[in-house]
Design a protein around this motif. Structure first.
Motif, PDB file in Angstrom:
ATOM      1  N   ALA A 227       0.826  -1.211   0.000  1.00  0.00           N
ATOM      2  CA  ALA A 227       0.000   0.000   0.000  1.00  0.00           C
ATOM      3  C   ALA A 227       0.860   1.261   0.000  1.00  0.00           C
ATOM      4  O   ALA A 227       0.582   2.221  -0.724  1.00  0.00           O
ATOM      5  CB  ALA A 227      -0.931  -0.003   1.206  1.00  0.00           C
ATOM      6  N   LEU A 228       1.908   1.268   0.803  1.00  0.00           N
ATOM      7  CA  LEU A 228       2.786   2.434   0.865  1.00  0.00           C
ATOM      8  C   LEU A 228       3.534   2.625  -0.454  1.00  0.00           C
ATOM      9  O   LEU A 228       3.765   3.758  -0.891  1.00  0.00           O
ATOM     10  CB  LEU A 228       3.775   2.278   2.018  1.00  0.00           C
ATOM     11  CG  LEU A 228       3.157   2.325   3.423  1.00  0.00           C
ATOM     12  CD1 LEU A 228       4.219   2.060   4.488  1.00  0.00           C
ATOM     13  CD2 LEU A 228       2.495   3.674   3.674  1.00  0.00           C
ATOM     14  N   THR A 229       3.900   1.512  -1.101  1.00  0.00           N
ATOM     15  CA  THR A 229       4.564   1.605  -2.407  1.00  0.00           C
ATOM     16  C   THR A 229       3.635   2.227  -3.439  1.00  0.00           C
ATOM     17  O   THR A 229       4.040   3.102  -4.222  1.00  0.00           O
ATOM     18  CB  THR A 229       5.007   0.208  -2.879  1.00  0.00           C
ATOM     19  OG1 THR A 229       5.945  -0.332  -1.941  1.00  0.00           O
ATOM     20  CG2 THR A 229       5.660   0.292  -4.254  1.00  0.00           C
ATOM     21  N   ALA A 234       1.905   6.790  -6.765  1.00  0.00           N
ATOM     22  CA  ALA A 234       0.874   7.778  -7.110  1.00  0.00           C
ATOM     23  C   ALA A 234       1.399   9.196  -6.902  1.00  0.00           C
ATOM     24  O   ALA A 234       1.169  10.087  -7.736  1.00  0.00           O
ATOM     25  CB  ALA A 234      -0.375   7.548  -6.271  1.00  0.00           C
ATOM     26  N   ALA A 235       2.126   9.410  -5.800  1.00  0.00           N
ATOM     27  CA  ALA A 235       2.697  10.733  -5.537  1.00  0.00           C
ATOM     28  C   ALA A 235       3.717  11.105  -6.605  1.00  0.00           C
ATOM     29  O   ALA A 235       3.770  12.256  -7.056  1.00  0.00           O
ATOM     30  CB  ALA A 235       3.333  10.751  -4.147  1.00  0.00           C
ATOM     31  N   ALA A 236       4.535  10.125  -7.006  1.00  0.00           N
ATOM     32  CA  ALA A 236       5.538  10.382  -8.042  1.00  0.00           C
ATOM     33  C   ALA A 236       4.882  10.733  -9.374  1.00  0.00           C
ATOM     34  O   ALA A 236       5.329  11.649 -10.080  1.00  0.00           O
ATOM     35  CB  ALA A 236       6.446   9.160  -8.202  1.00  0.00           C
ATOM     36  N   VAL A 237       3.806  10.006  -9.723  1.00  0.00           N
ATOM     37  CA  VAL A 237       3.086  10.290 -10.967  1.00  0.00           C
ATOM     38  C   VAL A 237       2.505  11.698 -10.934  1.00  0.00           C
ATOM     39  O   VAL A 237       2.556  12.443 -11.922  1.00  0.00           O
ATOM     40  CB  VAL A 237       1.959   9.250 -11.184  1.00  0.00           C
ATOM     41  CG1 VAL A 237       1.036   9.682 -12.333  1.00  0.00           C
ATOM     42  CG2 VAL A 237       2.555   7.881 -11.485  1.00  0.00           C
ATOM     43  N   VAL A 240       5.293  14.209 -11.477  1.00  0.00           N
ATOM     44  CA  VAL A 240       5.705  14.217 -12.885  1.00  0.00           C
ATOM     45  C   VAL A 240       4.692  14.975 -13.730  1.00  0.00           C
ATOM     46  O   VAL A 240       5.057  15.768 -14.615  1.00  0.00           O
ATOM     47  CB  VAL A 240       5.884  12.778 -13.409  1.00  0.00           C
ATOM     48  CG1 VAL A 240       6.065  12.776 -14.925  1.00  0.00           C
ATOM     49  CG2 VAL A 240       7.077  12.110 -12.739  1.00  0.00           C
ATOM     50  N   ALA A 241       3.402  14.721 -13.461  1.00  0.00           N
ATOM     51  CA  ALA A 241       2.350  15.411 -14.214  1.00  0.00           C
ATOM     52  C   ALA A 241       2.438  16.924 -14.010  1.00  0.00           C
ATOM     53  O   ALA A 241       2.306  17.705 -14.969  1.00  0.00           O
ATOM     54  CB  ALA A 241       0.978  14.899 -13.781  1.00  0.00           C
ATOM     55  N   LEU A 242       2.673  17.340 -12.775  1.00  0.00           N
ATOM     56  CA  LEU A 242       2.809  18.766 -12.498  1.00  0.00           C
ATOM     57  C   LEU A 242       4.038  19.349 -13.198  1.00  0.00           C
ATOM     58  O   LEU A 242       3.999  20.474 -13.713  1.00  0.00           O
ATOM     59  CB  LEU A 242       2.905  18.995 -10.982  1.00  0.00           C
ATOM     60  CG  LEU A 242       1.639  18.701 -10.175  1.00  0.00           C
ATOM     61  CD1 LEU A 242       1.921  18.868  -8.676  1.00  0.00           C
ATOM     62  CD2 LEU A 242       0.495  19.612 -10.594  1.00  0.00           C
ATOM     63  N   LEU A 243       5.118  18.581 -13.222  1.00  0.00           N
ATOM     64  CA  LEU A 243       6.340  19.039 -13.890  1.00  0.00           C
ATOM     65  C   LEU A 243       6.110  19.193 -15.387  1.00  0.00           C
ATOM     66  O   LEU A 243       6.572  20.175 -16.003  1.00  0.00           O
ATOM     67  CB  LEU A 243       7.477  18.042 -13.631  1.00  0.00           C
ATOM     68  CG  LEU A 243       8.847  18.411 -14.218  1.00  0.00           C
ATOM     69  CD1 LEU A 243       9.336  19.734 -13.634  1.00  0.00           C
ATOM     70  CD2 LEU A 243       9.859  17.293 -13.941  1.00  0.00           C
TER      71      LEU A 243
END
Length: 493
Positions: A227-229, A234-237, A240-243
């Motif tokens: 779950a933490l992974t 999800a946070a990384a995605v 990236v989307a914001l970047l």
């Protein structure tokens, strides 16, 4: 989210709070200060966004400011879903509330920094913190009582008084500081309020016993790591989307607001699809969920209009009302205190009315009444807007009357909807349905924020009359289809 305390999760015996467990006072004050910070900031948010730079504001157009306000409210309620999951599976309600309070306070302190970017960074923190605190503190109140305790409803009534007490006081404080002295000082007052809430929550933790101390259904071992992974991915995605948006030059306030609105609607559609297509629920439960879809849509339409009090109506209060009394011009945001004080007065009256009427008035009919009253409030606003044509200032009593109609509508729909949510929930999804009810507000606020853009391009009287009559028509349609909806409810009144 579970509202049933495990065996032994009762608070320690001793002093009481109005005849209730002493722990209720701790949760009451925490919620009061959290609502103080929330409604205090919300009361001046749109006014700050639209104020001229020379007046310390951001000089954002009204249409964008209204959309930001609506999307912010939507995100607060949308985050109740992951916030409840974190408490149930990872931290427990008690630690989630504490973490939420700290993050909320941090968000308000960031907003107090006198720079343009601080308001958006602060709102992001407040959204996350409120998602952790808001649903889970209610769960802890439930944990103070046995499920069938006769004092349970009374305890929640006292708790909700804290909500409205904080909402009443907040605009009076932050509105004066923000509008009369400095906007960021108003945001800072909200930060101090949440800090008080966190301090007294920590100081009163000994009263809580085991209530909310442990996750209701904890993730352990490999499941927890998995779950933490997923959360990390999800946070990384998201980052990236914001970047990508930033590098492409698309990272604007309007783009983010529009994407979050779409996200809110898609999450809701996905949630309902998941439940309605689940083969493990019975035909009766599926039928009741189909009835709930209609109630959900009615509720979303209600909040679409109702929550414009802090945006479109707040701007009207600032620009079109005569707020001078005895030589003193009171802040426009002070009118945001009318709603909670009317709820405090009206809630016992509404409870008595529904108790007297019993099952003679069905849930869909009560929703219809709420929609009609909400719509009539905007019809009345259309008259107020027409009276203000040409730059004339109108009496603030117009807005007081509008809020009175809206509160009457809220008391017809909101508590009834919360009760219906628990009664119509499939057994498998019982603990998740409160989050689904919050989604109705999220959808209404997100779509309402987009709708409120029209308030700048249409004449105000046309805007209010159009959506007011639409709500009235929807309410009348709900009455016409009451029998069909009750049939889908399969014995639930």
């Amino acid at each position: 989210m579970s509202s049933d305390a495990p065996v032994g999760a009762r608070p320690p015996a001793g002093k009481t709070f109005f005849g209730h467990p002493r722990a209720l006072s701790t949760l009451f004050l925490t919620e009061m200060w959290e609502r103080f910070s929330f409604y205090g900031m919300r009361a001046i948010l749109v006014l700050y966004l639209t104020a001229a730079v020379a007046d310390g504001g951001l000089d954002i157009g009204e249409s964008t400011a209204n959309a930001v306000y609506g999307t912010y409210n939507a995100m607060v309620y949308l985050m109740a879903l992951p916030g409840g999951w974190v408490a149930d599976r990872l931290l427990g309600a008690r630690r989630s509330v504490l973490a939420g309070g700290v993050v909320i306070a941090a968000g308000h302190y960031v907003m107090a920094i006198p720079t343009g970017w601080s308001v958006f960074a602060g709102m992001a923190l407040i959204v996350v913190g409120t998602g952790l605190l808001k649903p889970n503190i209610s769960t802890m109140v439930g944990d103070l009582y046995e499920r069938d305790s006769a004092r349970r409803d009374a305890g929640f009534s006292i708790f909700y008084m804290g909500i409205n007490l904080g909402a009443f006081i907040a605009p009076l404080v932050t509105g004066f500081l923000g509008e009369k002295i400095n906007w960021h000082l108003g945001f800072g007052a909200a930060a101090v309020g949440m800090t008080f809430g966190v301090i007294q929550y920590v100081a009163g933790r000994r009263n809580l016993g085991d209530a909310g101390a442990h996750p209701a259904d904890p993730l352990l071992g490999a499941d927890r790591r998995r779950a933490l992974t997923r959360a990390g991915v999800a946070a990384a995605v998201l980052l990236v989307a914001l970047l990508v948006l930033l590098l492409a030059g698309w990272f604007t306030v309007d783009t983010v607001v529009n994407l979050l609105t779409v996200l809110t609607v898609l999450v809701t559609l996905g949630y309902f699809t998941r439940i309605l297509t689940d083969r493990e629920i019975s035909d009766t439960e599926r039928s009741r969920m189909k009835a709930y879809v209609w109630l959900f849509l009615f509720a979303a339409a209600f909040w679409l209009i109702y929550d414009q009090a802090g945006s479109v109506l707040n701007i009207f209060a600032a620009d079109r009302t005569d707020r001078t009394v005895g030589g003193f011009t009171f802040p426009a945001s002070w009118l945001q205190s009318v709603n909670p004080i009317l709820i405090i007065i009206g809630a016992p009256l509404a409870a008595g009315l529904w108790l007297t009427l019993g099952h003679r008035v069905s849930t869909p009919t009560k929703f219809a009444v709420g929609l009609v009253l909400n719509g009539l409030s905007f019809v009345l606003m259309a008259a107020a807007a027409r009276a203000a044509v040409g730059g004339d200032l109108v009496s603030p009593w117009w807005l007081v009357a509008v809020y009175a109609l809206q509160v009457a509508g809220e008391l017809s729909l909101s508590p009834v909807g919360l009760s219906a949510t628990t009664k119509l929930a499939p057994v498998k999804y019982a603990s998740q349905m409160l989050g689904l009810w919050f989604l109705a507000t999220a959808v209404g606020d997100a779509v309402g924020g987009q709708v409120a853009r029209l308030a700048q391009s249409w004449s105000q009287s046309t805007y209010f009359l159009t959506f007011g009559l639409a709500s009235v028509v929807l309410g009348l349609a709900a009455v016409m289809f009451t029998r069909q909806i009750r049939g889908l409810m399969a014995g639930i009144h």
